[in-house]
Design a protein around this motif. Structure first.
Motif: not given
Length: 276
Positions: A195-223
């Motif tokens: 709800d504020d700024v862009i964050h990024s969810f990262w767990v190194p052992e997942f070998l994957f991270k995804r930006d958390v972009i405000p304004g995009i709903k949780p059920d949107d494929p982009g998030n």
């Protein structure tokens, strides 16, 4: 000792002093932000040991890219050395070698080979990207991840039943941050929101991270993204990987992977409305 040797040693000491200081500063700054992260296992090469099936895809793509890059570098070096040795200008001959306007076979060669290489890279990258971003929607465990300045809130839903949310505050050690508990050998879907700024969810052992972009709903494929955990248990550090403000470095959390028995106990003790 002669004055000349003393002068030489002093000049060497003066030159080594700044170099040593610069090296010490580099080491200090390189490790300054990693004090809170546990020692990762690196038996798979340049990436940490992964704990998800999707990590196998990333590891294979990573290894293939390195092999292709090293092979290309080896071919280029061999061609440079070969041309330097066997086509260098002889001192005894002042004349230039025969000059030609074009060489069709060579031009076709250095046009087609890069085209094939780029096509192969594109194919494997596009294929694996589609695999990593696919969300089936049938995961038995779904996690709503709410990122905010400067911590996380996790709300886990298991087979349609929502568990008590876990929220945190900015911390200096990931052990003190909010902990997300997940079962091993299970498909998990993450729905991200901010709800504020862009964050990024990262767990190194997942070998994957995804930006958390405000304004995009949780059920949107982009998030959204999904993983399937492997059988490895343990506690793994997580963090925000996007510079998001003053306490960005304190936006820490952990993910704990547990066996089915412990997971069932966790569900029983964290059901909505139950006392912890």
């Amino acid at each position: 000792m002669s004055p000349t040797r003393r002068t030489t040693r002093r000049s060497l000491a003066r030159r080594r002093g700044p170099r040593a200081a610069a090296l010490a500063l580099l080491l200090a700054t390189a490790t300054a932000c990693a004090n809170d992260v546990p020692e990762a296992k690196w038996s798979q090469g340049l990436l940490p040991d992964h704990v998800t099936q999707e990590g196998d895809v990333v590891q294979t793509l990573w290894n293939g890219a390195w092999i292709a890059a090293l092979a290309t570098g080896a071919v280029v070096i061999i061609l440079i050395v070969w041309a330097s040795i066997f086509h260098r200008k002889r001192r005894a001959k002042a004349d230039l070698p025969p000059q030609v306007r074009y060489n069709l076979p060579i031009e076709m060669l250095y046009t087609l080979i890069p085209l094939v290489m780029v096509s192969v890279f594109f194919f494997f990258t596009a294929r694996d990207s589609q695999t990593l971003t696919r969300v089936d929607g049938d995961a038995p465990v779904q996690v709503k991840v709410e990122a905010f300045q400067w911590s996380w809130r996790f709300t886990t839903t298991v087979n349609g039943k929502e568990l008590q949310p876990v929220a945190g505050v900015p911390v200096h050690d990931f052990h003190e941050g909010p902990q997300l508990v997940l079962p091993t050998n299970t498909k998990v879907q993450f729905n991200l929101s901010s709800d504020d700024v862009i964050h990024s969810f990262w767990v190194p052992e997942f070998l994957f991270k995804r930006d958390v972009i405000p304004g995009i709903k949780p059920d949107d494929p982009g998030n959204q993204f999904q993983i399937t955990t492997l059988g490895r248990t343990g506690v793994f550090a997580g963090r925000c990987a996007e510079l998001c403000g003053v306490d960005h470095s304190r936006m820490l959390f952990s993910v704990k992977l547990v066996e089915p028995n412990e997971w069932n106990q966790y569900i029983a003790s964290h059901q909505a409305g139950s006392a912890q």
